[in-house]
Design a protein around this motif. Sequence first.
Motif, PDB file in Angstrom:
ATOM      1  N   GLN A 276       5.597  11.529 -13.108  1.00  0.00           N
ATOM      2  CA  GLN A 276       6.295  11.919 -14.325  1.00  0.00           C
ATOM      3  C   GLN A 276       6.291  10.782 -15.328  1.00  0.00           C
ATOM      4  OE1 GLN A 276       7.780  14.732 -15.330  1.00  0.00           O
ATOM      5  NE2 GLN A 276       7.317  15.919 -13.498  1.00  0.00           N
ATOM      6  N   VAL A 277       6.192  11.167 -16.576  1.00  0.00           N
ATOM      7  CA  VAL A 277       6.265  10.212 -17.683  1.00  0.00           C
ATOM      8  C   VAL A 277       7.352  10.694 -18.641  1.00  0.00           C
ATOM      9  CG1 VAL A 277       5.048   9.171 -19.617  1.00  0.00           C
ATOM     10  CG2 VAL A 277       3.819   9.641 -17.497  1.00  0.00           C
ATOM     11  N   GLN A 278       8.196   9.784 -19.048  1.00  0.00           N
ATOM     12  CA  GLN A 278       9.208  10.102 -20.051  1.00  0.00           C
ATOM     13  C   GLN A 278       8.861   9.386 -21.351  1.00  0.00           C
ATOM     14  OE1 GLN A 278      10.391   8.806 -16.838  1.00  0.00           O
ATOM     15  NE2 GLN A 278      10.179  10.942 -16.232  1.00  0.00           N
ATOM     16  N   LEU A 279       8.911  10.133 -22.444  1.00  0.00           N
ATOM     17  CA  LEU A 279       8.582   9.592 -23.764  1.00  0.00           C
ATOM     18  C   LEU A 279       9.752   9.846 -24.704  1.00  0.00           C
ATOM     19  CD1 LEU A 279       4.953  11.009 -24.032  1.00  0.00           C
ATOM     20  CD2 LEU A 279       5.602   8.701 -23.381  1.00  0.00           C
ATOM     21  N   VAL A 280      10.175   8.812 -25.412  1.00  0.00           N
ATOM     22  CA  VAL A 280      11.297   8.942 -26.332  1.00  0.00           C
ATOM     23  C   VAL A 280      10.897   8.358 -27.687  1.00  0.00           C
ATOM     24  CG1 VAL A 280      13.687   8.365 -26.811  1.00  0.00           C
ATOM     25  CG2 VAL A 280      12.961   8.790 -24.449  1.00  0.00           C
ATOM     26  N   GLU A 281      10.867   9.226 -28.704  1.00  0.00           N
ATOM     27  CA  GLU A 281      10.507   8.803 -30.052  1.00  0.00           C
ATOM     28  C   GLU A 281      11.751   8.366 -30.824  1.00  0.00           C
ATOM     29  OE1 GLU A 281       7.912  12.559 -29.257  1.00  0.00           O
ATOM     30  OE2 GLU A 281       9.960  11.905 -28.904  1.00  0.00           O
ATOM     31  N   SER A 282      11.539   7.506 -31.795  1.00  0.00           N
ATOM     32  CA  SER A 282      12.605   7.089 -32.701  1.00  0.00           C
ATOM     33  C   SER A 282      11.990   6.616 -34.004  1.00  0.00           C
ATOM     34  CB  SER A 282      13.448   5.971 -32.071  1.00  0.00           C
ATOM     35  OG  SER A 282      12.640   4.836 -31.809  1.00  0.00           O
ATOM     36  N   GLY A 283      12.828   6.455 -35.017  1.00  0.00           N
ATOM     37  CA  GLY A 283      12.364   5.910 -36.285  1.00  0.00           C
ATOM     38  C   GLY A 283      12.189   6.906 -37.408  1.00  0.00           C
ATOM     39  N   GLY A 284      12.382   8.180 -37.123  1.00  0.00           N
ATOM     40  CA  GLY A 284      12.257   9.176 -38.175  1.00  0.00           C
ATOM     41  C   GLY A 284      13.416   9.090 -39.159  1.00  0.00           C
ATOM     42  N   GLY A 285      13.298   9.828 -40.263  1.00  0.00           N
ATOM     43  CA  GLY A 285      14.360   9.841 -41.258  1.00  0.00           C
ATOM     44  C   GLY A 285      13.899  10.442 -42.559  1.00  0.00           C
ATOM     45  N   LEU A 286      14.725  10.247 -43.581  1.00  0.00           N
ATOM     46  CA  LEU A 286      14.446  10.750 -44.919  1.00  0.00           C
ATOM     47  C   LEU A 286      13.946   9.601 -45.789  1.00  0.00           C
ATOM     48  CD1 LEU A 286      14.675  12.936 -47.150  1.00  0.00           C
ATOM     49  CD2 LEU A 286      17.060  12.208 -47.451  1.00  0.00           C
ATOM     50  N   VAL A 287      12.840   9.823 -46.480  1.00  0.00           N
ATOM     51  CA  VAL A 287      12.256   8.778 -47.312  1.00  0.00           C
ATOM     52  C   VAL A 287      11.677   9.425 -48.560  1.00  0.00           C
ATOM     53  CG1 VAL A 287      10.016   8.897 -46.136  1.00  0.00           C
ATOM     54  CG2 VAL A 287      10.698   6.785 -47.290  1.00  0.00           C
ATOM     55  N   GLN A 288      11.642   8.672 -49.644  1.00  0.00           N
ATOM     56  CA  GLN A 288      11.049   9.189 -50.872  1.00  0.00           C
ATOM     57  C   GLN A 288       9.530   9.092 -50.812  1.00  0.00           C
ATOM     58  OE1 GLN A 288      12.871   6.996 -54.126  1.00  0.00           O
ATOM     59  NE2 GLN A 288      14.397   8.621 -54.407  1.00  0.00           N
ATOM     60  N   ALA A 289       8.884   9.934 -51.565  1.00  0.00           N
ATOM     61  CA  ALA A 289       7.419   9.886 -51.643  1.00  0.00           C
ATOM     62  C   ALA A 289       6.969   8.491 -52.054  1.00  0.00           C
ATOM     63  CB  ALA A 289       6.920  10.923 -52.640  1.00  0.00           C
ATOM     64  N   GLY A 290       5.931   8.012 -51.384  1.00  0.00           N
ATOM     65  CA  GLY A 290       5.440   6.667 -51.618  1.00  0.00           C
ATOM     66  C   GLY A 290       6.035   5.629 -50.696  1.00  0.00           C
ATOM     67  N   GLY A 291       7.069   6.009 -49.967  1.00  0.00           N
ATOM     68  CA  GLY A 291       7.743   5.092 -49.068  1.00  0.00           C
ATOM     69  C   GLY A 291       7.052   4.970 -47.721  1.00  0.00           C
ATOM     70  N   SER A 292       7.708   4.247 -46.830  1.00  0.00           N
ATOM     71  CA  SER A 292       7.134   3.956 -45.517  1.00  0.00           C
ATOM     72  C   SER A 292       8.161   4.179 -44.415  1.00  0.00           C
ATOM     73  CB  SER A 292       6.651   2.506 -45.454  1.00  0.00           C
ATOM     74  OG  SER A 292       5.653   2.245 -46.413  1.00  0.00           O
ATOM     75  N   LEU A 293       7.647   4.506 -43.257  1.00  0.00           N
ATOM     76  CA  LEU A 293       8.453   4.589 -42.045  1.00  0.00           C
ATOM     77  C   LEU A 293       7.623   4.091 -40.877  1.00  0.00           C
ATOM     78  CD1 LEU A 293      10.220   8.097 -42.179  1.00  0.00           C
ATOM     79  CD2 LEU A 293      11.334   5.865 -42.267  1.00  0.00           C
ATOM     80  N   ARG A 294       8.309   3.609 -39.847  1.00  0.00           N
ATOM     81  CA  ARG A 294       7.638   3.197 -38.620  1.00  0.00           C
ATOM     82  C   ARG A 294       8.262   3.948 -37.458  1.00  0.00           C
ATOM     83  NH1 ARG A 294       7.901  -2.395 -35.169  1.00  0.00           N
ATOM     84  NH2 ARG A 294       5.710  -2.531 -34.555  1.00  0.00           N
ATOM     85  N   LEU A 295       7.461   4.769 -36.812  1.00  0.00           N
ATOM     86  CA  LEU A 295       7.910   5.499 -35.638  1.00  0.00           C
ATOM     87  C   LEU A 295       7.581   4.700 -34.379  1.00  0.00           C
ATOM     88  CD1 LEU A 295       6.743   9.135 -36.496  1.00  0.00           C
ATOM     89  CD2 LEU A 295       8.826   7.924 -37.206  1.00  0.00           C
ATOM     90  N   SER A 296       8.452   4.823 -33.388  1.00  0.00           N
ATOM     91  CA  SER A 296       8.228   4.207 -32.089  1.00  0.00           C
ATOM     92  C   SER A 296       8.312   5.260 -31.006  1.00  0.00           C
ATOM     93  CB  SER A 296       9.267   3.117 -31.813  1.00  0.00           C
ATOM     94  OG  SER A 296       9.224   2.101 -32.777  1.00  0.00           O
ATOM     95  N   CYS A 297       7.599   5.033 -29.928  1.00  0.00           N
ATOM     96  CA  CYS A 297       7.648   5.924 -28.772  1.00  0.00           C
ATOM     97  C   CYS A 297       7.680   5.055 -27.527  1.00  0.00           C
ATOM     98  CB  CYS A 297       6.448   6.848 -28.760  1.00  0.00           C
ATOM     99  SG  CYS A 297       6.319   7.869 -27.273  1.00  0.00           S
ATOM    100  N   ALA A 298       8.810   5.069 -26.838  1.00  0.00           N
ATOM    101  CA  ALA A 298       8.978   4.283 -25.625  1.00  0.00           C
ATOM    102  C   ALA A 298       8.652   5.137 -24.412  1.00  0.00           C
ATOM    103  CB  ALA A 298      10.398   3.763 -25.537  1.00  0.00           C
TER     104      ALA A 298
END
Length: 129
Positions: free
Chosen positions: A1-23
Motif C-alpha cells: 500500500q502507498v499513501q499519498l497526501v497532497e497539500s498547497g492548493g488554494g485561491l490565487v489570482q491569474a498570473g500568480g503561482s502556487l507550489r503543490l506538494s505530495c507526501a
Amino acid sequence: QVQLVESGGGLVQAGGSLRLSCAASGRTFSNYAMGWFRQAPGKEREFVAAISRSGGRTSYSDSVKGRFTISRDNAKNTVYLEMNSLKPEDTAGYYCATDTRAALLWWETPTRTNDYDYWGQGTQVTVSS
C-alpha cells in the motif's frame, strides 16, 4: 500500500503561482514514477506532469509546458508541482499518483490515468481572473 497526501492548493489570482506538494508513505518512494493529474467539474481527469523514478526525466501536457515544473525529493518522499503564470483554466482539483508497476523502466514517465495505481485525495486550485 502507498499513501499519498497532497497539500498547497488554494485561491490565487491569474498570473500568480502556487507550489503543490505530495507526501508519500508506505513503500520505497524512489522505486516509482510519480504523476500529477487534474480534474475540473464536469470534465475527465487529465494528465498534467510526470517524473521518472530518479527524477531525471519529466513529461508535461501541452497546456502547462513552460509554466509548471514537477520535481521530487526522494530523501523526503515528496513530489512537487511548481505552478507559475496561472490561468483561470488551470482551476481544478489536483491529484498526485504513483505508478508501482515492477516492469516500469527507470526513465519512463507515464502519462495515462490507467498507468497509475495509487492516488491521493486531491487539493483544490482556484485561479481567479
